[in-house]
Write a protein that holds these residues in place. Structure first.
Motif, mmCIF file in Angstrom:
data_model
loop_
_atom_site.group_PDB
_atom_site.id
_atom_site.type_symbol
_atom_site.label_atom_id
_atom_site.label_comp_id
_atom_site.label_asym_id
_atom_site.label_seq_id
_atom_site.Cartn_x
_atom_site.Cartn_y
_atom_site.Cartn_z
ATOM 1 N N VAL A 196 -16.355 -7.760 -25.399
ATOM 2 C CA VAL A 196 -15.604 -6.515 -25.198
ATOM 3 C C VAL A 196 -16.025 -5.936 -23.859
ATOM 4 O O VAL A 196 -17.208 -5.710 -23.613
ATOM 5 N N PHE A 197 -15.036 -5.703 -22.987
ATOM 6 C CA PHE A 197 -15.287 -5.152 -21.664
ATOM 7 C C PHE A 197 -14.731 -3.726 -21.611
ATOM 8 O O PHE A 197 -13.526 -3.529 -21.814
ATOM 9 N N PRO A 198 -15.574 -2.720 -21.352
ATOM 10 C CA PRO A 198 -15.109 -1.334 -21.379
ATOM 11 C C PRO A 198 -14.232 -0.993 -20.180
ATOM 12 O O PRO A 198 -14.216 -1.688 -19.164
ATOM 13 N N GLU A 199 -13.545 0.096 -20.313
ATOM 14 C CA GLU A 199 -12.684 0.608 -19.252
ATOM 15 C C GLU A 199 -13.507 1.374 -18.228
ATOM 16 O O GLU A 199 -14.540 1.968 -18.538
ATOM 17 N N SER A 200 -13.051 1.359 -16.979
ATOM 18 C CA SER A 200 -13.650 2.169 -15.928
ATOM 19 C C SER A 200 -12.535 2.640 -15.000
ATOM 20 O O SER A 200 -11.369 2.256 -15.153
ATOM 21 N N ASN A 201 -12.873 3.453 -14.017
ATOM 22 C CA ASN A 201 -11.866 3.916 -13.063
ATOM 23 C C ASN A 201 -11.311 2.762 -12.241
ATOM 24 O O ASN A 201 -10.161 2.803 -11.799
ATOM 25 N N ASP A 202 -12.114 1.738 -12.019
ATOM 26 C CA ASP A 202 -11.678 0.594 -11.228
ATOM 27 C C ASP A 202 -11.039 -0.500 -12.067
ATOM 28 O O ASP A 202 -10.327 -1.356 -11.537
ATOM 29 N N VAL B 114 -8.050 -19.142 -26.360
ATOM 30 C CA VAL B 114 -8.543 -17.904 -25.754
ATOM 31 C C VAL B 114 -7.524 -16.795 -25.979
ATOM 32 O O VAL B 114 -6.314 -17.035 -25.930
ATOM 33 N N GLU B 115 -8.033 -15.608 -26.231
ATOM 34 C CA GLU B 115 -7.180 -14.430 -26.403
ATOM 35 C C GLU B 115 -7.749 -13.284 -25.581
ATOM 36 O O GLU B 115 -8.951 -13.011 -25.617
ATOM 37 N N VAL B 116 -6.877 -12.617 -24.843
ATOM 38 C CA VAL B 116 -7.239 -11.396 -24.130
ATOM 39 C C VAL B 116 -6.336 -10.288 -24.659
ATOM 40 O O VAL B 116 -5.109 -10.398 -24.603
ATOM 41 N N ARG B 117 -6.965 -9.241 -25.197
ATOM 42 C CA ARG B 117 -6.210 -8.084 -25.700
ATOM 43 C C ARG B 117 -6.653 -6.853 -24.913
ATOM 44 O O ARG B 117 -7.841 -6.519 -24.874
ATOM 45 N N GLY B 118 -5.699 -6.207 -24.280
ATOM 46 C CA GLY B 118 -5.984 -5.011 -23.497
ATOM 47 C C GLY B 118 -5.446 -3.771 -24.179
ATOM 48 O O GLY B 118 -4.330 -3.774 -24.703
ATOM 49 N N ILE B 119 -6.241 -2.710 -24.195
ATOM 50 C CA ILE B 119 -5.854 -1.442 -24.817
ATOM 51 C C ILE B 119 -5.837 -0.377 -23.732
ATOM 52 O O ILE B 119 -6.856 -0.123 -23.077
ATOM 53 N N PHE B 120 -4.679 0.261 -23.546
ATOM 54 C CA PHE B 120 -4.490 1.219 -22.464
ATOM 55 C C PHE B 120 -4.006 2.546 -23.049
ATOM 56 O O PHE B 120 -2.896 2.619 -23.574
ATOM 57 N N GLY B 121 -4.857 3.570 -22.964
ATOM 58 C CA GLY B 121 -4.496 4.844 -23.578
ATOM 59 C C GLY B 121 -4.727 6.057 -22.709
ATOM 60 O O GLY B 121 -4.544 7.180 -23.174
ATOM 61 N N ARG B 122 -5.132 5.844 -21.478
ATOM 62 C CA ARG B 122 -5.436 6.993 -20.619
ATOM 63 C C ARG B 122 -4.200 7.726 -20.123
ATOM 64 O O ARG B 122 -4.214 8.941 -19.954
ATOM 65 N N GLN B 123 -3.128 6.982 -19.858
ATOM 66 C CA GLN B 123 -1.980 7.549 -19.148
ATOM 67 C C GLN B 123 -0.691 7.293 -19.908
ATOM 68 O O GLN B 123 -0.281 6.146 -20.078
ATOM 69 N N PRO B 124 -0.011 8.350 -20.393
ATOM 70 C CA PRO B 124 1.312 8.159 -20.999
ATOM 71 C C PRO B 124 2.285 7.563 -19.986
ATOM 72 O O PRO B 124 2.177 7.808 -18.784
ATOM 73 N N VAL B 125 3.232 6.779 -20.482
ATOM 74 C CA VAL B 125 4.156 6.065 -19.601
ATOM 75 C C VAL B 125 5.597 6.484 -19.911
ATOM 76 O O VAL B 125 6.117 6.142 -20.976
ATOM 77 N N PRO B 126 6.258 7.210 -18.999
ATOM 78 C CA PRO B 126 7.679 7.520 -19.174
ATOM 79 C C PRO B 126 8.540 6.340 -18.737
ATOM 80 O O PRO B 126 8.051 5.366 -18.143
#
Length: 226
Positions: free
Chosen positions: A157-163, A184-196
């Protein structure tokens, strides 16, 4: 290890505020897509809390759009399309999904990419993972647990950062459908920014970054042991 992977699954989960499933609106949406590059062969209203658009190809390949109360999932299972074609599908469907679900933004999104890599110096992916990645022997496992391994793997598990946006969950396993391939599986979770709708390219860019991670970082990491 072979440089080229074999993609088997692409999916993206587009999360929004809960809203009831409107059968009439989704049925109209399904018919509006007919004849377009993102059309589907069938529609399924069997379950009241979800609707499914889907196409099947061969014995196991499926293209699916699954509408749930709080999210829509675009899936290519045992994919026969390229990653670029999948991105084009997400880019085309994303704004339309917001419209038909009466939403302004996607609150969060996740992506899942699954591939296999063929080994060159190992005939058994289980042995490769156990001996090269974990420094374990299968005989040791049998001695302790009294039975042989069916599959084995590791998880990062790789945490999120600004970069580096998104939390990445990475799974590396022996592939049960082919003895000499790594799954191999890569699952990305993105919740910082709502997307219109007008910013759907943000989702596309995040999926591209995940693909780059799989091919340019995960593959060389594994290849050094083969």
């Amino acid at each position: 290890m072979h440089i080229e992977d074999r993609p088997i699954h692409f999916s993206v989960e587009l999360i929004h505020n809960p809203t009831p499933i409107n059968k009439e609106i989704l049925q109209r949406f399904y018919y509006d897509l007919i004849g377009s590059p993102v059309s589907y062969d069938s529609i399924d209203f069997s379950f009241p809390m979800q609707t499914r658009f889907y196409s099947t190809r061969g014995n196991r390949s499926q293209s699916i759009v699954l509408f749930l109360l709080d999210r829509t999932i675009i899936i290519e299972e045992w994919t026969t399309i390229t990653f670029t074609e999948f991105l084009n599908k997400v880019k085309e469907l994303g704004p339309k999904i917001l419209q038909v679900r009466n939403q302004m933004v996607f609150l969060a999104h996740t992506g899942t990419l699954r591939s296999t890599f063929a080994l060159t110096r190992y005939d058994d992916a289980k042995s490769f993972i156990m001996e090269k990645l974990l420094n374990q022997s299968q005989e040791l496992m049998i001695d302790h647990f009294g039975r042989p391994l069916a599959t084995t793997g590791i998880r990062f598990v790789f945490p999120e950062s600004n970069d580096t946006p998104g939390i990445y969950h990475v799974l590396i396993e022996s592939f049960r459908h082919s003895k000499k391939e790594l799954f191999v599986e890569v699952r990305g979770i993105f919740g910082r920014q709502p997307v219109p709708a007008q910013n759907i390219d943000l989702i596309i860019e995040n999926l591209k970054e995940m693909r780059e991670f799989l091919t340019k970082r995960l593959q060389p990491y594994l290849a050094q042991y083969d």
